[in-house]
Design a protein around this motif. Sequence first.
Motif, mmCIF file in Angstrom:
data_model
loop_
_atom_site.group_PDB
_atom_site.id
_atom_site.type_symbol
_atom_site.label_atom_id
_atom_site.label_comp_id
_atom_site.label_asym_id
_atom_site.label_seq_id
_atom_site.Cartn_x
_atom_site.Cartn_y
_atom_site.Cartn_z
ATOM 1 N N SER A 1 0.688 -1.092 -0.043
ATOM 2 C CA SER A 1 0.185 0.031 0.039
ATOM 3 C C SER A 1 0.933 1.289 -0.055
ATOM 4 N N CYS A 2 2.079 1.317 0.713
ATOM 5 C CA CYS A 2 2.725 2.431 0.881
ATOM 6 C C CYS A 2 3.568 2.650 -0.472
ATOM 7 N N GLU B 1 2.237 5.295 -3.070
ATOM 8 C CA GLU B 1 1.940 6.301 -2.447
ATOM 9 C C GLU B 1 3.107 7.168 -2.418
ATOM 10 N N CYS B 2 4.123 6.652 -2.486
ATOM 11 C CA CYS B 2 5.379 7.508 -2.440
ATOM 12 C C CYS B 2 5.791 8.245 -3.482
ATOM 13 N N THR C 1 3.377 10.394 3.686
ATOM 14 C CA THR C 1 2.236 9.813 2.830
ATOM 15 C C THR C 1 2.366 8.073 2.899
ATOM 16 N N CYS C 2 3.477 7.494 3.354
ATOM 17 C CA CYS C 2 3.473 6.166 3.200
ATOM 18 C C CYS C 2 3.010 5.597 4.682
ATOM 19 N N ALA D 1 -0.652 5.771 4.601
ATOM 20 C CA ALA D 1 -1.296 4.864 3.861
ATOM 21 C C ALA D 1 -1.084 3.274 4.331
#
Length: 56
Positions: A14-15, A18-19, A43-44, A47
């Motif tokens: 998931s992370c 998002e990075c 952000t990570c 998430a």
Amino acid sequence: MAYKITDACVNCGSCEGECPVGAISEADNKRVIDAGACVSCGTCAAACPTEAIIEE
């Protein structure tokens, strides 16, 4: 400060998507953050469903 992925990580990925700078990758069946590339945006961590990402 860069972020770090702890042992609580379940390798869901998931992370990684998002990075914004692509600092997260998979190595040895777990996710890792390149501290040199990390811009500490968080952000990570937001998430992560297991809260496995912490500020180092």
